[in-house]
Scaffold this motif. Structure first.
Motif, short mmCIF file in Angstrom:
data_model
loop_
_atom_site.label_atom_id
_atom_site.label_comp_id
_atom_site.label_asym_id
_atom_site.label_seq_id
_atom_site.Cartn_x
_atom_site.Cartn_y
_atom_site.Cartn_z
N GLY A 35 -25.07 -8.20 -10.41
CA GLY A 35 -25.20 -7.74 -9.14
C GLY A 35 -26.01 -9.03 -8.03
N MET A 36 -27.05 -8.82 -8.59
CA MET A 36 -26.96 -9.91 -6.80
C MET A 36 -26.52 -11.03 -6.59
N LEU A 46 -23.78 -11.85 -7.04
CA LEU A 46 -22.16 -10.81 -6.33
C LEU A 46 -22.42 -10.16 -5.04
N ALA A 47 -23.84 -9.72 -4.81
CA ALA A 47 -23.61 -8.95 -3.80
C ALA A 47 -24.28 -10.42 -2.56
N SER A 48 -24.62 -10.98 -3.04
CA SER A 48 -25.87 -11.92 -1.99
C SER A 48 -24.18 -13.18 -1.70
N ALA A 67 -21.30 -11.97 -1.45
CA ALA A 67 -20.65 -10.86 -0.44
C ALA A 67 -20.70 -11.30 1.02
N LEU A 68 -22.41 -11.43 1.37
CA LEU A 68 -23.12 -11.40 2.53
C LEU A 68 -22.53 -12.82 2.74
N CYS A 107 -26.97 -17.49 -9.78
CA CYS A 107 -27.85 -16.70 -9.01
C CYS A 107 -29.10 -17.20 -8.41
#
Length: 121
Positions: A36-37, A39-41, A43-44, A107
């Motif tokens: 999750g971390m 993919l969120a980073s 995406a940013l 990550c």
């Protein structure tokens, strides 16, 4: 002996369910948090690259190389993780452990760049 005797006495055969290992829920939770971390980073970073490309294109600057370099890097990293996922030593791991290992390898780089965008690191 009548072939239906066992089913008559004990009911239809049901194979036993495999029980999850005691720490498997923790590994699944950690893998979900790490991915999750990641993919969120990612995406940013994609949002920032897209905004920079849009602003550059509006200004008339050539942005093709910038965008292709970014997406080439992302696809290259995904290909490297895919190749590692099918390595014999990694294939022997349980699926949850494999996801945690690959997430831990994927990550740090996008998270570091995302933190640098925010000015944290």
């Amino acid at each position: 002996m009548n072939p239906t005797t066992y089913a008559t006495l004990y009911g239809p055969y049901r194979p036993p369910r495999p029980r999850p290992r005691p720490g498997q829920a923790v590994v699944i939770g950690l893998a979900a948090a790490v991915w999750g971390m990641t993919l969120a980073s990612l995406a940013l970073l994609t949002l920032v690259v897209g905004m920079a490309a849009l602003w550059g294109a509006a200004d008339g600057a050539p942005v093709r190389d910038f965008v292709l370099t970014y997406f080439g890097t992302v696809l290259g990293a995904a290909a490297a993780l895919g190749a590692l996922a099918f390595a014999p030593g990694v294939r022997r791991l349980a699926p949850a452990s494999r996801l945690l290992l690959l997430g831990a390898l994927a990550c740090p780089v996008p998270a570091l760049y995302a933190f640098r965008i925010y000015g944290i690191a």
